[in-house]
Write a protein that holds these residues in place. Structure first.
Motif, short mmCIF file in Angstrom:
data_model
loop_
_atom_site.label_atom_id
_atom_site.label_comp_id
_atom_site.label_asym_id
_atom_site.label_seq_id
_atom_site.Cartn_x
_atom_site.Cartn_y
_atom_site.Cartn_z
N ALA A 193 -1.88 -5.03 -2.71
CA ALA A 193 -2.59 -3.76 -2.89
C ALA A 193 -2.81 -3.57 -4.38
N ASP A 195 0.83 -1.21 0.00
CA ASP A 195 0.00 0.00 0.00
C ASP A 195 0.86 1.26 0.00
N PHE A 222 -4.14 3.77 -0.60
CA PHE A 222 -4.49 2.43 -1.08
C PHE A 222 -4.57 1.45 0.10
N THR A 223 -5.38 0.42 -0.10
CA THR A 223 -5.66 -0.56 0.96
C THR A 223 -4.67 -1.71 0.90
N ASN A 224 -4.17 -2.14 2.07
CA ASN A 224 -3.26 -3.28 2.17
C ASN A 224 -4.03 -4.53 2.58
#
Length: 678
Positions: free
Chosen positions: A543, A501, A598-600
């Motif tokens: 991600a 991310d 952003f999403t991990n």
């Protein structure tokens, strides 16, 4: 002690004044050459002057050196002067060599060699052989191949009795012997080189030979001869004002003093080397000197100073990387735009010629009608004359068509050259199989160059792999892919970031910065990406920007049935496909939110599981009996059918399915699919 310090500072002051005087001389020479360019009408004189200006700037302003070098190449190509095209390529090869960009240097040297072989210019061919030998020696560490090219150059120069060239060839061969630890042979070769340079009055070659002898004696452990030969090299370099040689000699001499624990002398030599390196603005040499300063202070026990110089070196590394990246992209863009502009002009000329011909025919038709009323015989005569003119017009059209064909070939050659640059920037295949032994990468560009690219790396014990889809395809997409690839390398390999991310967060910011997207005038281009980080064999992090991660869990995949063009029904036994969804925004482009994050995703895997990341090219391909898109559902079913096989067989199945689906239709986009089995 005070007396020694006084002598030291006076020496450095004298050195700086000397550098200022030499730089002033260079600028005077450059001004004189620029005046020649403005005043002369002779194109060859202009090109020759541009190359000479580039050489003058080489030792103190590399950006200006490249600017005039590229201008010389563009002008030569426009005028189709083969001899000067070769000289311009050779000059750019030298400039990239001094910047340690051996890949670009090699491209220009081989282009020059091809031209000179066509012209049968033996002195120039010998020079190219020598340059290519450098590439094999420095970039590829292939001493045998380097020695072969040096020997070919030597044979030609001996045939021509070119003493300076013979001396250079013996110097190069001596360096190879030094690397092979054949010290006696190296010394003999350097002595032959010195004799030739002395006979030719080539003081620059004499200075280089003394420096090379010092390196051999250093390997043999003879400190006195090392220092003696470096001092001789420095003396000659000062006479001829070669600041690059002076910087190198003082830098290497400092290494010798450091190894001999003569720290004060080492420090003075490094100070002198740094003055000359800054004068020629060679950041690679300056970086090397900073590292040597750090090692010197470390040996002296001054660890704070050592750390300070390491910091200077690190900052220069970022600067050098940015300059090389920008220069490669600018060169590729300039060549593409130049060729495109030439083709547009030729196309307009053809249209104008056709319009003019149409007007002439209408005018003549009216004349024919008038003449027909008075005299039939005159009408026949005019028709005969018109037929002759029509043949001439057709002949001109044929010539115009052939000219367009040549221009099309030139553009294709330019794009093929761009492909070599793009391929060189991609991660090497050897690293892929080292990091992911059981995997495949299905990569099918729509055009010669691609907007899709794959990327993988290893950092801090973690393995990283990404599937990237840039805006557009062809040359525009390839430019974006090179920018993205270089930024990813910088974030991971240089700055050590390994959280997916955080990598995407930084990549987004760097792309927007590189394309001026924070300004209203910036482009809206960007990329979609799926990035996977292997923490260990069974734990990964992911991600994504618009591109998902598919995972097929290990199980019994027997009794699988699929119809690629009809019902799309799949019967599976103990088989599961899991989709990790990506964030619904891209890397780069327009940004409405204050800060994009952003999403991990952290995921546990089992032995035998398979993961897949891909661009949208495969699912968007039109085909089948009804000419529809392949779609995600059909793609999932295809992977479920193949997942029990090896990755090599899976790739074959995907290629076969794609070709069967596409049939005779055109490929609509770049295609990239990556599969890895745990």
């Amino acid at each position: 002690m005070k007396k020694q310090l006084c002598v030291k500072y006076l020496s450095l002051l004298f050195l700086m004044l000397q550098c200022f005087f030499l730089t002033a001389q260079n600028r005077q020479t450059i001004d004189s050459l620029q005046n020649i360019i403005k005043s002369t009408q002779n194109d060859t004189v202009k090109i020759s002057s541009l190359i000479q200006i580039s050489n003058q700037y080489r030792d103190f302003n590399s950006d200006k050196a490249f600017e005039f070098g590229l201008e010389a190449l563009t002008f030569s190509i426009k005028l189709n002067y083969s001899q000067f095209i070769g000289k311009a390529h050779n000059n750019l090869g030298d400039l990239y060599w001094y910047e340690a960009d051996y890949s670009s240097s090699s491209d220009h040297y081989f282009k020059a060699l091809k031209i000179y072989e066509g012209l049968k210019d033996k002195p120039a061919i010998a020079d190219c052989y020598r340059n290519i030998g450098w590439i094999y020696s420095q970039q590829q560490k292939n001493n045998d191949e380097a020695l072969r090219y040096y020997s070919k150059a030597l044979v030609i120069n001996q045939e021509l009795n070119a003493k300076k060239g013979i001396g250079q060839n013996y110097n190069d061969i001596g360096l190879i012997y030094t690397q092979q630890k054949k010290y006696e042979e190296a010394i003999m070769s350097f002595r032959k080189a010195f004799e030739m340079h002395e006979d030719a009055g080539n003081k620059e070659g004499m200075a280089a030979t003394y420096s090379n002898l010092s390196a051999v004696y250093d390997k043999m452990g003879n400190l006195n001869l090392v220092i003696e030969n470096y001092e001789k090299s420095i003396k000659i370099s000062e006479e001829i004002g070669n600041k690059r040689y002076l910087s190198d000699s003082y830098s290497y001499l400092a290494e010798v003093y450091t190894k001999a624990n003569r720290y004060n002398e080492a420090g003075i030599s490094l100070q002198k080397a740094l003055v000359y390196a800054k004068e020629i603005n060679d950041k690679n040499i300056i970086k090397s000197i900073y590292i040597k300063f750090s090692k010197l202070f470390e040996k002296k026990g001054d660890f704070l100073k050592a750390l300070e110089y390491i910091s200077y070196s690190s900052k220069l590394t970022d600067s050098i990387f940015d300059e090389n990246n920008a220069r490669q992209v600018n060169e590729m863009t300039a060549k593409y735009e130049s060729k495109k502009k030439e083709l547009t002009i030729d196309s307009l000329k053809k249209d104008n010629a056709l319009s003019e011909e149409k007007l002439q025919r209408e005018k003549k038709f009216k004349i024919y009608l008038i003449i027909f009323c008075f005299l039939i015989a005159a009408f026949v005569f005019v028709m005969f004359r018109a037929n002759i003119q029509k043949r001439k017009a057709n002949f001109k059209l044929s010539l115009a068509y052939e000219e367009i064909e040549v221009k099309n070939k030139d553009i294709t050659d330019s794009i093929n050259y761009s492909k070599r640059i793009q391929d060189a920037s991609l991660s090497p295949k050897e690293l892929k199989y080292k990091l992911f032994p059981d995997c495949f990468v299905l990569f099918k560009p729509k055009d010669i160059v691609s907007g899709d690219f794959y990327w993988y790396a290893e950092k801090n014990g973690k393995r990283l792999i990404a599937s990237c889809d840039c805006t557009g395809h062809g040359v525009p997409g390839a430019l974006m892919s090179m920018i993205g690839n270089n930024i990813l390398n910088r974030i991971v390999n240089e700055k050590g970031v390994t959280s997916p991310d955080e990598i995407l967060n930084r990549l987004h910011k760097e792309i927007r910065k590189a394309l001026n997207q924070e300004e209203q005038s910036g482009t809206k281009d960007g990329m979609d990406i799926a990035l996977v980080v292997f923490n260990n064999e069974t734990e990964i992090e992911y991600a994504g920007a618009h591109r998902p991660l598919w995972i097929i869990k290990n199980g019994d995949n027997s009794e699988l049935v699929i119809d690629n063009d009809a019902s799309q029904q799949v019967i599976t036994k103990n088989q599961q496909l899991i989709e990790e969804k990506a964030d619904k925004f891209s890397i780069g482009g327009a940004q409405s939110e204050i800060e994009r994050k952003f999403t991990n995703h952290k995921i546990s895997l089992s032995k035998g599981d398979s993961i897949y990341i891909f661009s949208d090219g495969f699912v968007d391909q039109f085909g089948g009996t009804k000419g529809k898109k392949f779609m995600s559902k059909r793609f999932k079913d295809l992977l479920l059918v193949s997942c029990g096989q090896s990755m090599v067989e899976q790739e074959k199945n995907l290629r076969k399915a794609l070709e069967s689906w596409k049939g005779s239709r055109e490929q609509v986009d770049d295609i990239l699919v990556i599969g890895i089995k745990i």
